[in-house]
Write a protein that holds these residues in place. Sequence first.
Motif, PDB file in Angstrom:
ATOM      1  N   LEU A 149     -34.231 -15.474  41.276  1.00 27.00           N
ATOM      2  CA  LEU A 149     -35.487 -16.028  41.780  1.00 27.00           C
ATOM      3  C   LEU A 149     -35.773 -15.459  43.156  1.00 27.00           C
ATOM      4  CD1 LEU A 149     -34.710 -19.686  40.834  1.00 27.00           C
ATOM      5  CD2 LEU A 149     -36.668 -18.421  39.989  1.00 27.00           C
TER       6      LEU A 149
ATOM      7  N   ARG B 192     -40.482 -23.676  39.723  1.00 27.59           N
ATOM      8  CA  ARG B 192     -39.191 -23.148  40.169  1.00 27.59           C
ATOM      9  C   ARG B 192     -38.071 -24.067  39.693  1.00 27.59           C
ATOM     10  NH1 ARG B 192     -35.184 -22.630  43.868  1.00 27.59           N
ATOM     11  NH2 ARG B 192     -34.971 -20.635  44.923  1.00 27.59           N
TER      12      ARG B 192
ATOM     13  N   LEU C  22     -44.297 -16.349  38.400  1.00 32.05           N
ATOM     14  CA  LEU C  22     -44.111 -17.704  37.885  1.00 32.05           C
ATOM     15  C   LEU C  22     -45.415 -18.270  37.318  1.00 32.05           C
ATOM     16  CD1 LEU C  22     -41.881 -19.896  37.682  1.00 32.05           C
ATOM     17  CD2 LEU C  22     -42.783 -20.829  39.801  1.00 32.05           C
TER      18      LEU C  22
END
Length: 83
Positions: free
Chosen positions: A42, A9, A63
Motif C-alpha cells: 500500500l 484502505r 484505490l
Amino acid sequence: MNLFSPVTRNTIVSAIESGKPFSLLMADGKSYPVPHSDYISLSPKGTYVTVYDDDEHFFVLPLLTMTGVSSMLEANGGDAESK
C-alpha cells in the motif's frame, strides 16, 4: 458486493491480515490475485495499491477504481467472501 460500500484502505489491510489469498476487483472488470501478503503493498496514504505477479511484474492500482475484494478460495471450491 455491496455497490454502496467503497473499498477502503482498511478493507485491503483486513484482507491482507486475514492471511487468506484474495483478488482485487476493478471497475474495468479485471481482477488481480493476491496469493500472499508478499504480493501486495500500500502507498503511504493508501490511495494506491501495488500488486505483484509471480514474474515480479507489478500493477499500480488506484484505490478509487476498486469495486471489491474477493476470496480466492471460491475458485478452489472453498468458502468465498466478497467485500
